[in-house]
Design a protein around this motif. Sequence first.
Motif, PDB file in Angstrom:
ATOM      1  N   LEU A  10       0.808  -1.219   0.000  1.00 50.01           N
ATOM      2  CA  LEU A  10       0.000   0.000   0.000  1.00 50.01           C
ATOM      3  C   LEU A  10       0.840   1.266   0.000  1.00 50.01           C
ATOM      4  CD1 LEU A  10      -2.806  -1.073   2.491  1.00 50.01           C
ATOM      5  CD2 LEU A  10      -2.868  -1.084  -0.011  1.00 50.01           C
ATOM      6  N   HIS A  11       1.984   1.259   0.733  1.00 50.08           N
ATOM      7  CA  HIS A  11       2.734   2.518   0.839  1.00 50.08           C
ATOM      8  C   HIS A  11       4.177   2.355   1.297  1.00 50.08           C
ATOM      9  CE1 HIS A  11       2.079   1.993   5.134  1.00 50.08           C
ATOM     10  NE2 HIS A  11       0.784   1.917   4.903  1.00 50.08           N
ATOM     11  N   ASP A  12       4.574   1.195   1.801  1.00 54.31           N
ATOM     12  CA  ASP A  12       5.890   1.050   2.427  1.00 54.31           C
ATOM     13  C   ASP A  12       6.833   0.257   1.520  1.00 54.31           C
ATOM     14  OD1 ASP A  12       8.091   0.276   4.105  1.00 54.31           O
ATOM     15  OD2 ASP A  12       6.861   0.777   5.845  1.00 54.31           O
ATOM     16  N   ALA A  13       7.775   0.967   0.866  1.00 56.77           N
ATOM     17  CA  ALA A  13       8.696   0.308  -0.063  1.00 56.77           C
ATOM     18  C   ALA A  13       9.659  -0.624   0.657  1.00 56.77           C
ATOM     19  CB  ALA A  13       9.467   1.358  -0.853  1.00 56.77           C
ATOM     20  N   THR A  38       0.063   0.576  -4.976  1.00 53.94           N
ATOM     21  CA  THR A  38      -0.874   1.686  -5.212  1.00 53.94           C
ATOM     22  C   THR A  38      -0.277   2.793  -6.068  1.00 53.94           C
ATOM     23  OG1 THR A  38      -0.197   2.611  -3.076  1.00 53.94           O
ATOM     24  CG2 THR A  38      -2.174   1.249  -3.102  1.00 53.94           C
ATOM     25  N   GLY A  39       0.791   2.490  -6.787  1.00 56.48           N
ATOM     26  CA  GLY A  39       1.390   3.458  -7.688  1.00 56.48           C
ATOM     27  C   GLY A  39       2.636   4.118  -7.167  1.00 56.48           C
ATOM     28  N   PHE A  40       3.023   3.779  -5.932  1.00 51.31           N
ATOM     29  CA  PHE A  40       4.167   4.463  -5.322  1.00 51.31           C
ATOM     30  C   PHE A  40       5.501   3.799  -5.664  1.00 51.31           C
ATOM     31  CE2 PHE A  40       3.374   1.022  -2.378  1.00 51.31           C
ATOM     32  CZ  PHE A  40       4.635   0.664  -1.921  1.00 51.31           C
ATOM     33  N   TYR A  41       5.490   2.548  -6.123  1.00 49.93           N
ATOM     34  CA  TYR A  41       6.750   1.824  -6.252  1.00 49.93           C
ATOM     35  C   TYR A  41       7.348   2.011  -7.637  1.00 49.93           C
ATOM     36  CZ  TYR A  41      10.313  -1.640  -5.311  1.00 49.93           C
ATOM     37  OH  TYR A  41      11.524  -2.260  -5.114  1.00 49.93           O
ATOM     38  N   THR A  42       8.643   2.332  -7.685  1.00 46.95           N
ATOM     39  CA  THR A  42       9.321   2.665  -8.944  1.00 46.95           C
ATOM     40  C   THR A  42      10.295   1.593  -9.427  1.00 46.95           C
ATOM     41  OG1 THR A  42      11.039   3.869  -7.722  1.00 46.95           O
ATOM     42  CG2 THR A  42       9.116   5.136  -8.467  1.00 46.95           C
ATOM     43  N   ALA A  56      -2.631  -0.575  -8.616  1.00 43.36           N
ATOM     44  CA  ALA A  56      -4.031  -0.498  -8.202  1.00 43.36           C
ATOM     45  C   ALA A  56      -4.157   0.783  -7.390  1.00 43.36           C
ATOM     46  CB  ALA A  56      -4.420  -1.716  -7.379  1.00 43.36           C
ATOM     47  N   ARG A  57      -4.249   1.903  -8.087  1.00 42.38           N
ATOM     48  CA  ARG A  57      -4.140   3.204  -7.433  1.00 42.38           C
ATOM     49  C   ARG A  57      -5.273   3.487  -6.450  1.00 42.38           C
ATOM     50  NH1 ARG A  57      -0.314   6.712  -9.322  1.00 42.38           N
ATOM     51  NH2 ARG A  57       0.870   5.999 -11.137  1.00 42.38           N
ATOM     52  N   SER A  58      -6.430   2.917  -6.664  1.00 41.97           N
ATOM     53  CA  SER A  58      -7.544   3.183  -5.761  1.00 41.97           C
ATOM     54  C   SER A  58      -7.654   2.166  -4.630  1.00 41.97           C
ATOM     55  CB  SER A  58      -8.864   3.211  -6.533  1.00 41.97           C
ATOM     56  OG  SER A  58      -9.159   1.930  -7.056  1.00 41.97           O
ATOM     57  N   ALA A  59      -6.740   1.203  -4.570  1.00 40.22           N
ATOM     58  CA  ALA A  59      -6.802   0.203  -3.502  1.00 40.22           C
ATOM     59  C   ALA A  59      -6.567   0.863  -2.146  1.00 40.22           C
ATOM     60  CB  ALA A  59      -5.762  -0.885  -3.736  1.00 40.22           C
ATOM     61  N   SER A  60      -7.402   0.532  -1.191  1.00 42.59           N
ATOM     62  CA  SER A  60      -7.259   1.076   0.161  1.00 42.59           C
ATOM     63  C   SER A  60      -6.932   0.004   1.181  1.00 42.59           C
ATOM     64  CB  SER A  60      -8.546   1.802   0.576  1.00 42.59           C
ATOM     65  OG  SER A  60      -9.646   0.906   0.562  1.00 42.59           O
ATOM     66  N   SER A  61      -6.808  -1.235   0.744  1.00 43.69           N
ATOM     67  CA  SER A  61      -6.501  -2.341   1.656  1.00 43.69           C
ATOM     68  C   SER A  61      -5.729  -3.411   0.899  1.00 43.69           C
ATOM     69  CB  SER A  61      -7.787  -2.939   2.227  1.00 43.69           C
ATOM     70  OG  SER A  61      -8.528  -3.584   1.206  1.00 43.69           O
ATOM     71  N   GLU A  62      -5.081  -4.287   1.649  1.00 48.37           N
ATOM     72  CA  GLU A  62      -4.418  -5.416   1.013  1.00 48.37           C
ATOM     73  C   GLU A  62      -5.441  -6.315   0.330  1.00 48.37           C
ATOM     74  OE1 GLU A  62      -1.783  -7.549   3.549  1.00 48.37           O
ATOM     75  OE2 GLU A  62      -0.382  -5.868   3.759  1.00 48.37           O
ATOM     76  N   ALA A  63      -6.625  -6.420   0.933  1.00 49.28           N
ATOM     77  CA  ALA A  63      -7.665  -7.258   0.337  1.00 49.28           C
ATOM     78  C   ALA A  63      -8.068  -6.752  -1.042  1.00 49.28           C
ATOM     79  CB  ALA A  63      -8.874  -7.318   1.262  1.00 49.28           C
ATOM     80  N   ASP A  64      -8.092  -5.423  -1.229  1.00 47.00           N
ATOM     81  CA  ASP A  64      -8.326  -4.881  -2.574  1.00 47.00           C
ATOM     82  C   ASP A  64      -7.243  -5.360  -3.532  1.00 47.00           C
ATOM     83  OD1 ASP A  64     -10.577  -3.438  -1.794  1.00 47.00           O
ATOM     84  OD2 ASP A  64      -9.460  -1.594  -1.445  1.00 47.00           O
ATOM     85  N   CYS A  65      -6.009  -5.346  -3.062  1.00 48.54           N
ATOM     86  CA  CYS A  65      -4.882  -5.771  -3.901  1.00 48.54           C
ATOM     87  C   CYS A  65      -4.956  -7.256  -4.242  1.00 48.54           C
ATOM     88  CB  CYS A  65      -3.556  -5.463  -3.208  1.00 48.54           C
ATOM     89  SG  CYS A  65      -3.213  -3.702  -2.955  1.00 48.54           S
ATOM     90  N   ALA A 294      -2.106  -3.242 -15.568  1.00 47.47           N
ATOM     91  CA  ALA A 294      -0.758  -3.759 -15.401  1.00 47.47           C
ATOM     92  C   ALA A 294       0.242  -2.676 -15.709  1.00 47.47           C
ATOM     93  CB  ALA A 294      -0.525  -4.940 -16.342  1.00 47.47           C
ATOM     94  N   ALA A 295       1.267  -2.595 -14.847  1.00 45.72           N
ATOM     95  CA  ALA A 295       2.311  -1.601 -15.093  1.00 45.72           C
ATOM     96  C   ALA A 295       3.145  -2.047 -16.271  1.00 45.72           C
ATOM     97  CB  ALA A 295       3.171  -1.450 -13.861  1.00 45.72           C
TER      98      ALA A 295
END
Length: 295
Positions: A10-13, A38-42, A56-65, A294-295
């Motif tokens: 979700l946010h922690d690289a 969620t789009g943060f990883y490069t 999955a930019r709109s994902a708010s949980s791991e379950a969404d992912c 897909a990225a």
Amino acid sequence: MRLSIIIPALHDAALLEETMLSVLENRPANADVVVVHTGFYTDPYELAGEVKFVEARSASSEADCWMVGAAATSGEIVHLLSSGVVAVAGWADGVRALFADPAVAAVSPALRVGDAIASIGVAADSLGYRRYLPLEEGKSLVGPSRLAGFYRRTWLEPLLPAAAQLGDEAADLDLAYSLKAQGLLSRPTAASQLIVKSHCFDQQRDFASAAAAERLRARHPQQFETTGYWNQVLSQTLKSLPSPKAAIGVLLGHLSGGRGERPVSLEPAEIDTSPATIRMPQRPSSSSHSDRAAA
């Protein structure tokens, strides 16, 4: 059987890379690895050739992912693996053999803190909150935890949209009880082990977790006692929370969480042991609100 490993982020690289690199170092044969972020990883280590990255930019949980990852993979066995969990050599060895039994829908690995097994899977307590089971309580297991679990794809995918609506607070429990309602099996195994940090077992008591617990109870009423329930809610809430404000939030979650939620209706599984395949029963479809690009 092919294995698809899905790692949500979700946010922690740093946590993602800890898990991703451990998986690649100990990668099982015939397995693909998908990271849903969620789009943060490069991808600073240029691992795109080894890992499939999906946004999955709109994902708010791991379950969404999980839902996005399942749509991006094709393995017969799906391994859901949270960021921060560390894979060790041979952690997936033997798991495929357990799925040779067509009644087995999920396998729960052992989670270690250091050298000691801290959990073999999960069940819900009387109020609907997740309870991590120690090894000696393996017979009480309902299913794998959100931290790590192996699932048969044919049974997992139809249940994911509804489970994801409960968020990370209870999605794993909803999957487990839904599989159980169909007469399918979840097996614990200490032969498969992963390493987690002790804080992973910390349980939140807040509005969101209380509401999810109520929704779980409403969806699976046959699994929970009702006698003296609200006395338990009041007693445990007042004892476990540090401030009246926090207690009020939890109580409101319990009061409002289950409203409008209906029991799940699932037919018993039809298991055909002759060709070693399973036919899925029909169930109403739930809409997914996650991105699948897909990225």
